[in-house]
Scaffold this active site. Structure first.
Site, PDB file in Angstrom:
ATOM      1  N   HIS A   1       3.630   3.486  13.037  1.00 40.81           N
ATOM      2  CA  HIS A   1       2.696   4.615  13.044  1.00 40.81           C
ATOM      3  C   HIS A   1       3.229   5.797  13.855  1.00 40.81           C
ATOM      4  O   HIS A   1       2.461   6.521  14.505  1.00 40.81           O
ATOM      5  CB  HIS A   1       1.313   4.188  13.548  1.00 40.81           C
ATOM      6  CG  HIS A   1       0.541   3.420  12.519  1.00 40.81           C
ATOM      7  ND1 HIS A   1      -0.821   3.214  12.607  1.00 40.81           N
ATOM      8  CD2 HIS A   1       0.926   2.797  11.373  1.00 40.81           C
ATOM      9  CE1 HIS A   1      -1.231   2.507  11.567  1.00 40.81           C
ATOM     10  NE2 HIS A   1      -0.181   2.239  10.808  1.00 40.81           N
TER      11      HIS A   1
ATOM     12  N   HIS B   1       0.829  -1.211   0.000  1.00 44.28           N
ATOM     13  CA  HIS B   1       0.000   0.000   0.000  1.00 44.28           C
ATOM     14  C   HIS B   1       0.858   1.254   0.000  1.00 44.28           C
ATOM     15  O   HIS B   1       1.934   1.308   0.594  1.00 44.28           O
ATOM     16  CB  HIS B   1      -1.020  -0.019   1.143  1.00 44.28           C
ATOM     17  CG  HIS B   1      -0.475   0.168   2.516  1.00 44.28           C
ATOM     18  ND1 HIS B   1      -0.218   1.406   3.063  1.00 44.28           N
ATOM     19  CD2 HIS B   1      -0.179  -0.724   3.494  1.00 44.28           C
ATOM     20  CE1 HIS B   1       0.214   1.273   4.312  1.00 44.28           C
ATOM     21  NE2 HIS B   1       0.251  -0.014   4.593  1.00 44.28           N
TER      22      HIS B   1
ATOM     23  N   ASP C   1       3.626  -6.005   3.559  1.00 44.88           N
ATOM     24  CA  ASP C   1       3.337  -4.933   4.499  1.00 44.88           C
ATOM     25  C   ASP C   1       4.412  -4.968   5.589  1.00 44.88           C
ATOM     26  O   ASP C   1       5.418  -5.669   5.441  1.00 44.88           O
ATOM     27  CB  ASP C   1       1.935  -5.107   5.095  1.00 44.88           C
ATOM     28  CG  ASP C   1       1.286  -3.787   5.470  1.00 44.88           C
ATOM     29  OD1 ASP C   1       1.999  -2.895   5.974  1.00 44.88           O
ATOM     30  OD2 ASP C   1       0.062  -3.646   5.283  1.00 44.88           O
TER      31      ASP C   1
ATOM     32  N   GLU D   1      -5.204   1.907   2.179  1.00 47.98           N
ATOM     33  CA  GLU D   1      -5.127   0.772   3.106  1.00 47.98           C
ATOM     34  C   GLU D   1      -5.325   1.225   4.544  1.00 47.98           C
ATOM     35  O   GLU D   1      -5.987   0.541   5.336  1.00 47.98           O
ATOM     36  CB  GLU D   1      -3.779   0.059   2.958  1.00 47.98           C
ATOM     37  CG  GLU D   1      -3.671  -1.259   3.712  1.00 47.98           C
ATOM     38  CD  GLU D   1      -3.195  -1.122   5.164  1.00 47.98           C
ATOM     39  OE1 GLU D   1      -3.281  -2.114   5.908  1.00 47.98           O
ATOM     40  OE2 GLU D   1      -2.728  -0.022   5.542  1.00 47.98           O
ATOM     41  N   GLU D   2      -4.765   2.371   4.897  1.00 50.52           N
ATOM     42  CA  GLU D   2      -4.826   2.835   6.281  1.00 50.52           C
ATOM     43  C   GLU D   2      -6.235   3.242   6.708  1.00 50.52           C
ATOM     44  O   GLU D   2      -6.501   3.389   7.895  1.00 50.52           O
ATOM     45  CB  GLU D   2      -3.863   4.010   6.491  1.00 50.52           C
ATOM     46  CG  GLU D   2      -2.388   3.694   6.257  1.00 50.52           C
ATOM     47  CD  GLU D   2      -1.782   2.781   7.325  1.00 50.52           C
ATOM     48  OE1 GLU D   2      -2.514   2.366   8.244  1.00 50.52           O
ATOM     49  OE2 GLU D   2      -0.582   2.472   7.223  1.00 50.52           O
TER      50      GLU D   2
ATOM     51  N   ASP E   1       5.883   2.443   6.787  1.00 47.60           N
ATOM     52  CA  ASP E   1       4.633   1.689   6.640  1.00 47.60           C
ATOM     53  C   ASP E   1       3.800   2.416   5.587  1.00 47.60           C
ATOM     54  O   ASP E   1       3.163   3.419   5.891  1.00 47.60           O
ATOM     55  CB  ASP E   1       3.917   1.622   7.983  1.00 47.60           C
ATOM     56  CG  ASP E   1       2.568   0.957   7.929  1.00 47.60           C
ATOM     57  OD1 ASP E   1       2.241   0.358   6.891  1.00 47.60           O
ATOM     58  OD2 ASP E   1       1.834   1.033   8.937  1.00 47.60           O
TER      59      ASP E   1
END
Length: 341
Positions: A311, A63, A227, A204-205, A172
């Protein structure tokens, strides 16, 4: 290769793009070195390489979006209110610098209560609806320069750490994007007897809508998602995490296809590629969950790159794990393209 891969990762992470506003031009430019590329109306970047007439069609996905925030209001004093886009970690917000992409990029700071005035509450992370951004503007100027709906990200400074490790925000899943670009580079020299679709998926998030529509239209026989997942560090249970630099994590889950999973293990062992195992009891929390049920169903596998500080603006990975992810995928595809099962 590590210096070129490092530069690629940093360049990808330097291109801001929260869900729905992914840096498609940057990703497409890199992928066009190896594939025919198109961008669909959902902001998915789709590249085709290999043998288009092959009996075997595989999709590789990483992603492209990153976490961030969206401006919801501007008050009369010029303070900006915002909502998270994706799983933003509110524990790292207070006092952090941010970039807000209004009519032009503006630097701001997340407001932070001085400990002298907090009455012992400085250890509590405020909910997002209680946070505000200070961009140094009056209310009138802020409203003029930063329209509602403007996006923003936490400021991040790329760092090269010891032992071939990197730290920066948006790893990420830009490190997954880099792994697939490296896979495409390897395959361009090997000329596989397989049809390969590389997908850099959107959103995706915020729920996986990008891969949902892309997997439906591409509809491959197999798909392998790349991922990030959890690496060992203080406070993270060792049984659920992997070691940095010890190889990619091959996912095992009821949501994944057991044949694809087993063939990933076989490939890693045959090619002597270091790997680790990640076992999940249900859904994977990745794009594999959406792709597996696209149209009539897609046989999905999952390969994850170990990461610390997920994150946050200081995520950490090992370059070795990115390179070994690419080697694993390229070897898998070369082998599967020769099979007739």
């Amino acid at each position: 290769m590590s210096q070129g891969l490092k530069k690629l990762i940093f360049n990808l992470c330097d291109a801001p793009g929260t869900s729905g506003q992914e840096p498609v031009d940057v990703a497409a430019r890199e992928l066009r070195k190896y594939a025919e590329v198109r961008i669909d109306h959902n902001n998915n970047v789709i590249g085709e390489l290999g043998n288009p007439d092959s009996h075997y069609h595989i999709m590789l996905d990483a992603h492209l979006d990153q976490i961030g925030f969206i401006i919801t209001s501007v008050d009369e004093k010029g303070f900006l209110r915002f909502a998270p886009v994706g799983g933003l970690d509110r524990r790292v917000m207070a006092g952090s610098p941010v970039t807000v992409f209004g009519k032009e990029p503006v630097t701001g700071i997340v407001c932070c209560m001085p400990p002298h005035l907090s009455d012992g509450g400085e250890d509590k992370a405020l909910p997002f609806d209680k946070m505000a951004l200070d961009v140094g503007l009056t209310g009138e100027a802020a409203k003029e320069r930063i329209p509602l709906g403007s996006r923003g990200i936490l400021y991040s400074q790329p760092q090269e750490l010891l032992n071939n490790r990197l730290s920066v925000g948006a790893l990420d899943d830009r490190c997954g994007v880099a792994a697939l670009l490296r896979t495409a580079e390897i395959l361009s020299g090997e000329k596989p007897d397989a049809r390969v679709t590389v997908l850099f998926s959107a959103q995706e998030e915020t729920g996986g809508s990008g891969v949902t529509t892309a997997a439906y239209q591409i509809y491959p026989q197999e798909a392998i998602m790349v991922d990030v997942s959890f690496a060992k560090q203080p406070g993270v249970a060792s049984v659920t995490a992997a070691e940095l630099g010890k190889g990619p994590m091959i996912g095992v889950s009821p949501a994944l296809n057991p044949k694809v999973t087993e063939l990933l293990f076989e490939t890693a062992k045959k090619e002597k590629i270091p790997y680790q195992t990640e076992v999940m009891g249900g859904a994977t929390g990745t794009n594999a969950d959406e792709a597996a049920v696209a149209k009539g169903g897609v046989a999905c596998g999952l390969v994850s790159i170990p990461q610390r500080n997920m994150h946050t603006p200081a995520e950490i990975i090992s370059l070795d794990d990115v390179e070994n992810t690419a080697r694993l995928l390229a070897s898998y595809i070369m082998d599967r393209g020769c099979r007739r099962d």
